[in-house]
Design a protein around this motif. Sequence first.
Motif, mmCIF file in Angstrom:
data_model
loop_
_atom_site.group_PDB
_atom_site.id
_atom_site.type_symbol
_atom_site.label_atom_id
_atom_site.label_comp_id
_atom_site.label_asym_id
_atom_site.label_seq_id
_atom_site.Cartn_x
_atom_site.Cartn_y
_atom_site.Cartn_z
ATOM 1 N N THR A 1 0.707 -1.082 -0.006
ATOM 2 C CA THR A 1 0.086 0.089 0.140
ATOM 3 C C THR A 1 0.909 1.133 -0.170
ATOM 4 O O THR A 1 0.653 2.346 -0.830
ATOM 5 C CB THR A 1 -0.881 -0.002 1.466
ATOM 6 N N THR B 1 2.627 1.711 -3.166
ATOM 7 C CA THR B 1 1.613 2.026 -4.398
ATOM 8 C C THR B 1 1.332 3.532 -4.071
ATOM 9 O O THR B 1 1.202 4.311 -5.371
ATOM 10 C CB THR B 1 0.580 1.073 -4.181
ATOM 11 N N VAL B 2 1.063 3.937 -3.024
ATOM 12 C CA VAL B 2 0.737 5.269 -2.662
ATOM 13 C C VAL B 2 1.704 6.178 -3.367
ATOM 14 O O VAL B 2 1.808 7.256 -4.186
ATOM 15 C CB VAL B 2 0.820 5.809 -1.341
ATOM 16 N N LEU C 1 4.097 9.810 -7.133
ATOM 17 C CA LEU C 1 4.171 11.185 -6.572
ATOM 18 C C LEU C 1 5.437 11.992 -6.743
ATOM 19 O O LEU C 1 6.600 11.383 -6.784
ATOM 20 C CB LEU C 1 4.120 11.349 -4.950
ATOM 21 N N ASN D 1 1.788 15.615 -0.884
ATOM 22 C CA ASN D 1 0.605 15.434 -1.693
ATOM 23 C C ASN D 1 -0.428 14.923 -0.993
ATOM 24 O O ASN D 1 -0.097 14.101 0.233
ATOM 25 C CB ASN D 1 0.898 14.640 -2.836
ATOM 26 N N LYS D 2 -1.665 15.172 -0.943
ATOM 27 C CA LYS D 2 -2.932 14.639 -0.096
ATOM 28 C C LYS D 2 -2.858 13.162 -0.277
ATOM 29 O O LYS D 2 -3.188 12.571 0.608
ATOM 30 C CB LYS D 2 -4.158 15.197 -0.713
ATOM 31 N N ASP D 3 -2.295 12.565 -1.342
ATOM 32 C CA ASP D 3 -2.350 10.958 -1.239
ATOM 33 C C ASP D 3 -1.616 10.248 -0.038
ATOM 34 O O ASP D 3 -1.854 9.333 0.340
ATOM 35 C CB ASP D 3 -1.636 10.608 -2.486
ATOM 36 N N LEU D 4 -0.742 11.265 0.433
ATOM 37 C CA LEU D 4 0.150 10.879 1.638
ATOM 38 C C LEU D 4 -0.878 10.387 3.029
ATOM 39 O O LEU D 4 -0.414 9.871 3.815
ATOM 40 C CB LEU D 4 1.325 11.635 1.790
ATOM 41 N N GLN D 5 -1.914 11.035 2.901
ATOM 42 C CA GLN D 5 -2.796 10.734 4.113
ATOM 43 C C GLN D 5 -3.337 9.406 4.020
ATOM 44 O O GLN D 5 -3.594 8.663 5.060
ATOM 45 C CB GLN D 5 -3.994 11.667 4.168
ATOM 46 N N GLU D 6 -2.945 8.843 3.311
ATOM 47 C CA GLU D 6 -3.494 7.028 2.810
ATOM 48 C C GLU D 6 -2.482 6.327 3.604
ATOM 49 O O GLU D 6 -2.435 4.946 3.784
ATOM 50 C CB GLU D 6 -3.504 6.583 1.660
ATOM 51 N N ASP D 7 -1.047 6.862 3.954
ATOM 52 C CA ASP D 7 -0.151 5.959 4.476
ATOM 53 C C ASP D 7 -0.437 6.040 6.024
ATOM 54 O O ASP D 7 0.476 4.790 6.420
ATOM 55 C CB ASP D 7 1.174 6.888 4.244
#
Length: 218
Positions: free
Chosen positions: A64, A67-68, A72, A77-83
């Motif tokens: 996970t 892949t996030v 990038l 980036n806001k994607d990093l809140q998924e970590d």
Amino acid sequence: ASLLGVHLSRWSEDLIIYGSGPFAMVKFADAYATGSSLMPQKKNPDSLELLRGKSARVMGNLTTMLTVLKGLPTTYNKDLQEDKEALFDALDTTDACLQIASGVLATTEIVPERMMAGLSEDMLATDIAEYLVRRGVPFRETHHIAGAAVALSEERGVSLGNLTVDDYKSLNENFGDDVLEVFDFGRSADSRDTEGGSSTRSVLEQVDKLRAYLKTAS
């Protein structure tokens, strides 16, 4: 955490195999195993099976994270809140796995007689080769000579230790009258007296080093 999970999973699988019926080299405490609902004589190593399964969960968290990150640019980036979910779950899962593994190891009973019963003299074929090396024969030759000894024992239907001294001398003139002394498992282990080897001295040294490391790390 993922690599630790891989190590714990493989360790668990080893113990599961060694604790199974055909081997029975270890016994697990009731606190870390359960009876079978179908076969009352069977004890399931649940804790070890769960450790093996949890490693897949931790590795999934790594996938996970990777892949996030893979798409990038080098900034936030806001994607990093998924970590966060993957990170915290990996930490919690690994912490629980280590506690369970420690409990399993501390309570597992070793069955030495079953381990000894699992030994066979063909395991000492390399010792035959090394015996000749000590007598000046190059290993590239001793390897084939040891293989010939194994073939002869199979042809005769006997173990390597039941071949006679004359049998060995017929394979190579460098075999001496003491060749049958090779067939001693304890002696074989103690002959590997190197750093990280299998000799009693080496193993105890490794234990001391690990204990010293744990004291400094705690």
